[in-house]
Scaffold this motif. Structure first.
Motif: not given
Length: 289
Positions: A142-146
């Motif tokens: 969630a952190m990296r891709y959104l």
DNA sequence: AAAACACGCAACCGCCTTAAC
DNA sequence: AGTTAAGGCGGTTGCGTGTTT
């Protein structure tokens, strides 16, 4: 060297004579702040215990140091974190973990305490809402891709980048690449798995398969978002996160995979007839669990 | 209007490292 | 080499304030 500390709940400055040598605790008064500021202006900082005594402050050296570094220092930046700063925090934390002082070195004017508080109150709250640990793969995804691409979008939108209308996974991460590459320099940039490392490979053209698994652009819904650094961008990203992990249709009509960690949930949703379309609110998700 | 709850943040605590003796 | 004090750091607490019920 035992000292008697005055209770944190006792803020009275009207010390009794026998309490003259007691050390104060709790919130600092304006007078104490001024005393500390003036003393440091005249004599400089450091040797905090001696400083506290010489300045006539009935505080521990530690307390003086903390007050100065976290609050009184003239270059301390107050107020909300900008999108750039939030992006930097997420990225640096992904590679260094809870090394708050180290992270703070890359955010001029921000203190380790402030960053730590930001992480605990904002980031961990969202991890909790996703019902996952901050160290879990789900959260990192969630952190990296959104969240991070969303922040980059905001940064570019605020800068008037005309390409920002394209909120696809690819464009978001491509944007992140340029922003992260120019945001700062990383003396210990050795994390192959970090978001920025990934985004740097993105700039060389291989990002799509790395990040999205397949050469497909995920169409995420524009939400009329503000382009300022504020706003609950994490909440928006949360919704996108769940949408992406459900089997929604990418632009070419194919299906995305469902993460292992989420597959149970997804199955549960389909069991009760829930589609991705009505999964717009985390509140609903909690109720269904 | 008031109580309950949630949130943000300043400050403290305890442990570890470093420097001075 | 051992001891001690100071500094630094991450974790935690508790209070003030805003929001919800």
């Amino acid at each position: 060297m035992d000292v008697v500390l005055q209770s944190r709940s006792s803020n009275s400055m009207a010390a009794e004579p026998e309490e003259e040598t007691e050390l104060r605790r709790g919130p600092w008064t304006v007078d104490e702040d001024l005393t500390l500021i003036n003393y440091i202006a005249d004599h400089g900082e450091g040797r905090w215990n001696a400083l506290a005594r010489a300045a006539g402050l009935r505080r521990t050296g530690k307390s003086c140091r903390l007050r100065w570094l976290n609050y009184l220092r003239p270059d301390v930046k107050r107020g909300n974190f900008t999108a750039d700063e939030q992006l930097l925090i997420l990225d640096l934390h992904s590679r260094w973990g809870n090394r708050w002082s180290k992270i703070a070195q890359h955010l001029p004017g921000r203190t380790d305490n402030e960053i730590k508080n930001y992480w605990r109150t904002r980031v961990q709250k969202h991890a909790k809402q996703l019902n996952c640990d901050v160290g879990s793969a789900t959260f990192k995804d969630a952190m990296r891709y959104l969240w991070m691409p969303r922040l980059v979008e905001r940064i570019h939108a605020a800068a008037g980048d005309p390409t920002i209308g394209d909120t696809s996974c690819a464009s978001g991460v491509r944007s992140m690449a340029t922003t992260a590459a120019t945001a700062t320099t990383y003396p210990e940039n050795n994390s192959a798995a970090s978001a920025v490392t990934t985004s740097r490979s993105a700039s060389s053209g291989s990002f799509t398969s790395e990040l999205c698994g397949e050469e497909k652009n995920l169409h995420v819904h524009g939400s009329g978002e503000k382009t300022t650094s504020g706003g609950d961008w994490m909440q928006e990203a949360d919704q996108e996160f769940w949408a992406m992990h459900m089997q929604i249709q990418p632009e070419d009509g194919g299906l995305f995979h469902v993460d292992h960690e989420l597959s149970g949930w997804v199955q549960g949703f389909s069991d009760v007839g829930v589609s991705a379309d009505n999964l717009w609110s985390l509140e609903d998700i909690w109720k269904m669990q």
